[in-house]
Design a protein around this motif. Sequence first.
Motif, PDB file in Angstrom:
ATOM      1  N   PRO A  93      37.065  32.809  41.216  1.00 15.81           N
ATOM      2  CA  PRO A  93      38.438  33.193  41.574  1.00 15.81           C
ATOM      3  C   PRO A  93      38.811  32.714  42.970  1.00 15.81           C
ATOM      4  O   PRO A  93      37.952  32.498  43.830  1.00 15.81           O
ATOM      5  CB  PRO A  93      38.393  34.727  41.493  1.00 15.81           C
ATOM      6  N   MET A  94      40.106  32.579  43.205  1.00 17.58           N
ATOM      7  CA  MET A  94      40.593  32.004  44.452  1.00 17.58           C
ATOM      8  C   MET A  94      40.184  32.799  45.683  1.00 17.58           C
ATOM      9  O   MET A  94      40.071  32.238  46.780  1.00 17.58           O
ATOM     10  CB  MET A  94      42.114  31.861  44.407  1.00 17.58           C
ATOM     11  N   LYS A 171      44.543  37.835  39.152  1.00 18.33           N
ATOM     12  CA  LYS A 171      45.110  38.564  40.291  1.00 18.33           C
ATOM     13  C   LYS A 171      44.944  37.768  41.585  1.00 18.33           C
ATOM     14  O   LYS A 171      45.861  37.740  42.432  1.00 18.33           O
ATOM     15  CB  LYS A 171      44.439  39.938  40.411  1.00 18.33           C
ATOM     16  N   ALA A 172      43.798  37.118  41.743  1.00 13.67           N
ATOM     17  CA  ALA A 172      43.590  36.291  42.939  1.00 13.67           C
ATOM     18  C   ALA A 172      44.540  35.101  42.946  1.00 13.67           C
ATOM     19  O   ALA A 172      45.012  34.673  44.012  1.00 13.67           O
ATOM     20  CB  ALA A 172      42.139  35.825  43.000  1.00 13.67           C
ATOM     21  N   ALA A 177      50.221  32.566  44.571  1.00  8.12           N
ATOM     22  CA  ALA A 177      51.134  31.775  43.744  1.00  8.12           C
ATOM     23  C   ALA A 177      52.364  31.282  44.488  1.00  8.12           C
ATOM     24  O   ALA A 177      53.040  30.353  44.026  1.00  8.12           O
ATOM     25  CB  ALA A 177      51.557  32.583  42.515  1.00  8.12           C
ATOM     26  N   ASP A 178      52.671  31.883  45.633  1.00  9.08           N
ATOM     27  CA  ASP A 178      53.830  31.438  46.398  1.00  9.08           C
ATOM     28  C   ASP A 178      53.505  30.282  47.337  1.00  9.08           C
ATOM     29  O   ASP A 178      54.397  29.732  47.984  1.00  9.08           O
ATOM     30  CB  ASP A 178      54.410  32.599  47.209  1.00  9.08           C
ATOM     31  N   VAL A 182      49.589  25.647  45.398  1.00  7.94           N
ATOM     32  CA  VAL A 182      48.903  26.413  44.352  1.00  7.94           C
ATOM     33  C   VAL A 182      49.824  26.494  43.138  1.00  7.94           C
ATOM     34  O   VAL A 182      50.934  27.027  43.227  1.00  7.94           O
ATOM     35  CB  VAL A 182      48.542  27.836  44.834  1.00  7.94           C
ATOM     36  N   SER A 183      49.369  25.957  42.014  1.00  9.98           N
ATOM     37  CA  SER A 183      50.192  25.903  40.800  1.00  9.98           C
ATOM     38  C   SER A 183      49.434  26.514  39.632  1.00  9.98           C
ATOM     39  O   SER A 183      48.268  26.178  39.392  1.00  9.98           O
ATOM     40  CB  SER A 183      50.565  24.458  40.462  1.00  9.98           C
ATOM     41  N   LEU A 184      50.112  27.406  38.908  1.00  8.72           N
ATOM     42  CA  LEU A 184      49.516  28.051  37.738  1.00  8.72           C
ATOM     43  C   LEU A 184      50.005  27.370  36.467  1.00  8.72           C
ATOM     44  O   LEU A 184      51.212  27.149  36.293  1.00  8.72           O
ATOM     45  CB  LEU A 184      49.876  29.536  37.689  1.00  8.72           C
TER      46      LEU A 184
END
Length: 295
Positions: A93-94, A171-172, A177-178, A182-184
Motif C-alpha cells: 500500500p502507498m 484507503k492509502a 488521490a488528490d 497519483v492516478s487510480l
Amino acid sequence: MSDRKLYLGPLTDNRRWDKFVARPDDVYVVTPPKCGTTWMQTIVALLFSGDPDVEPELSVKMPWIDIRIREMDEVADRLEAMPHRRSVKSHTPMDGLPYREDGQYLLVFRHPLDAHFSYRKHVRNIPVKGFELFYPEDEDNEVIFRRFLDGGAEGFDMDAMPLAHILQHYKAALALADRPNVSLFHYADMTRDLAGTMAKVAQLLGISHPPDVMSALVSAATFDNMKTHAERYAPSGGKGFMKSDSDFFHSGTSGKWQGKLTSDQLRAYDVAMDSALDPAARGWLEYGSGGGTNQ
C-alpha cells in the motif's frame, strides 16, 4: 523508513525500497495482487516502446521491488544500469512506499471478490509454499473465505491477500488521490474501455504515438492477445516458473464469485465492506466508474 508503515510478510518486505534510487520520470505500478498489475505493466511497456511486439520481460525490466526472492542489491544495480525510462511494481500500500512528488503512480483496483477468486487460482499455479493455511489443498470454500474475511492487513497474513489488505491499499490510495501524480484505475473500466485507459496512461506519462501505432498497441494489450502469447506477457513467462503461463491469465472476467458463495458468506462480506467504506467509495472499489454493476 521511519516515515513509512512497515509491511513485512512471508514473501514481501517493503524495507527493500530503502535501496531503490529513484529517478524523476520513474513509473510506479502499485496494486493489490490479481487486480490488473501485469495488465498495467504491459500497457506501460507497450507505451514506452511503441512496439506491439515488444518483449516486456516484466520480472526483469519492471521488477517487483518488495519481493524477497531476488537479492535487492542485484535488483537495485540492474535498475541503476538501465539507460532508459524505468517502471517498477509494488504490492505494498502507498503508506508503505517512499512517495515522491515526481514520477507517476498508477494504482489499479478490482472488485475484492474477483481479486480473491483470481488469487485462489493463482496460488495453485505457482511453486511458492506457505499458502496452505489460507488456501488448503482440499480447497475448503468455508475455510478459505473465512480467512479472506478475517485475515489482517499486515504481517503474516498480508501476502495471502485477505480483504483487510485490499482495503488498506484502497484507503492509502484515497489518501493520496488528490496528488497530481497519483492516478487510480479500475479493472472493470480497463475492460470496458481499454483504448481510453491507454490514452489516459499515455497522457499521464507524456507519451504520444500516431493513431495507427496506438491502435496496434491497444490490440496487443487485450486480454485475449496476452493469454494467447502468455509466454511473452506472464511474469517470468517462458521460464517454467509457473505451472502454466496461460493459466496466469485465467479468464479476465468479472463476477467470478457469483454462484460460489452462500448467502451467509455474502452477508459477512457486506458487513465488512460497509463498516470500512462509505457507499460511494465501496461502489467504486467494486465496480469502478460503473458504480453499481459488473457490466
